[in-house]
Scaffold this active site. Structure first.
Site, mmCIF file in Angstrom:
data_model
loop_
_atom_site.group_PDB
_atom_site.id
_atom_site.type_symbol
_atom_site.label_atom_id
_atom_site.label_comp_id
_atom_site.label_asym_id
_atom_site.label_seq_id
_atom_site.Cartn_x
_atom_site.Cartn_y
_atom_site.Cartn_z
ATOM 1 C CG ASN A 71 -9.218 3.960 3.959
ATOM 2 O OD1 ASN A 71 -8.395 3.414 3.015
ATOM 3 N ND2 ASN A 71 -9.784 3.150 4.603
ATOM 4 C CG HIS A 130 -2.381 0.396 0.874
ATOM 5 N ND1 HIS A 130 -2.898 0.501 -0.374
ATOM 6 C CD2 HIS A 130 -3.393 0.578 1.812
ATOM 7 C CE1 HIS A 130 -4.272 0.553 -0.227
ATOM 8 N NE2 HIS A 130 -4.447 0.674 1.016
#
Length: 195
Positions: free
Chosen positions: A66, A19
């Site tokens: 996020n 990520h």
């Protein structure tokens, strides 16, 4: 000015995970270009400099993936740039490890960092560089992207980061169209074209 934003999760726990390949690309560019992420505020680590006559800012959001939208909105205001003058660099499970894709706009494709950015800025016309990290063989997406690369993947990761850095440099010097034309092939297709 061009603003390059490498997405990832903060804290050392996530430093070398799939990520975080966007943030890893920015780290690599800092070394290549001699730019230090010396400025630190609640939104991002950032630094700026000149690369071959082009003014560039490099940034890593300090939010979790996020919640990337607010830091990117801050960067557009801080540097007074349009979203079209930014390049968002991030991981993509839908691309095999090592593959890069440059796009001038588009949806989020299920990536929560891009979803947050698009929702916050209210537009999809944001150039992005997607870096292939492959899918999990056991279909556990969260564990996969938050996991580290294996020893067997290390050479491919090194090639991916080198390719990503070249794509960013092309974007800065020549724009998104040139970067698309040059870096949307797979590494194997590049080798075949050079042969």
């Amino acid at each position: 000015m061009k603003v390059i934003v490498g997405l990832g999760n903060p804290t050392p726990k996530y430093a070398n995970t799939r990520h975080n390949v966007g943030a890893m690309t920015v780290d690599r560019l800092c070394k290549q270009w001699g730019i230090s992420l010396e400025r630190k505020n609640r939104y991002a680590l950032l630094g700026s400099g000149w690369v071959d006559g082009n003014e560039v800012a490099l940034a890593k959001p300090r939010s979790f993936m996020n919640l990337s939208g607010e830091p990117v909105a801050y960067l557009t205001a801080r540097f007074r740039v349009k979203p079209e003058d930014m390049l968002i660099v991030y991981d993509d499970m839908d691309l095999p490890l090592g593959v890069t894709r440059v796009r001038p706009e588009g949806g989020h494709g299920g990536h929560n960092g891009m979803r947050s950015i698009i929702d916050t800025l209210g537009k999809q016309e944001i150039p992005r560089l997607r870096l292939g990290v492959g899918r999990s063989p056991v279909d556990d997406a969260i564990r996969h992207v938050l996991g580290g690369f294996t020893d067997a993947e290390s050479a491919a990761v090194e090639r991916l980061l080198a390719r990503a850095s070249e794509a960013v440099a092309c974007f800065v010097a020549e724009g998104v169209e040139a970067a698309m034309n040059r870096f949307n092939q797979t590494p194997a297709e590049d080798e075949a074209a050079e042969a």
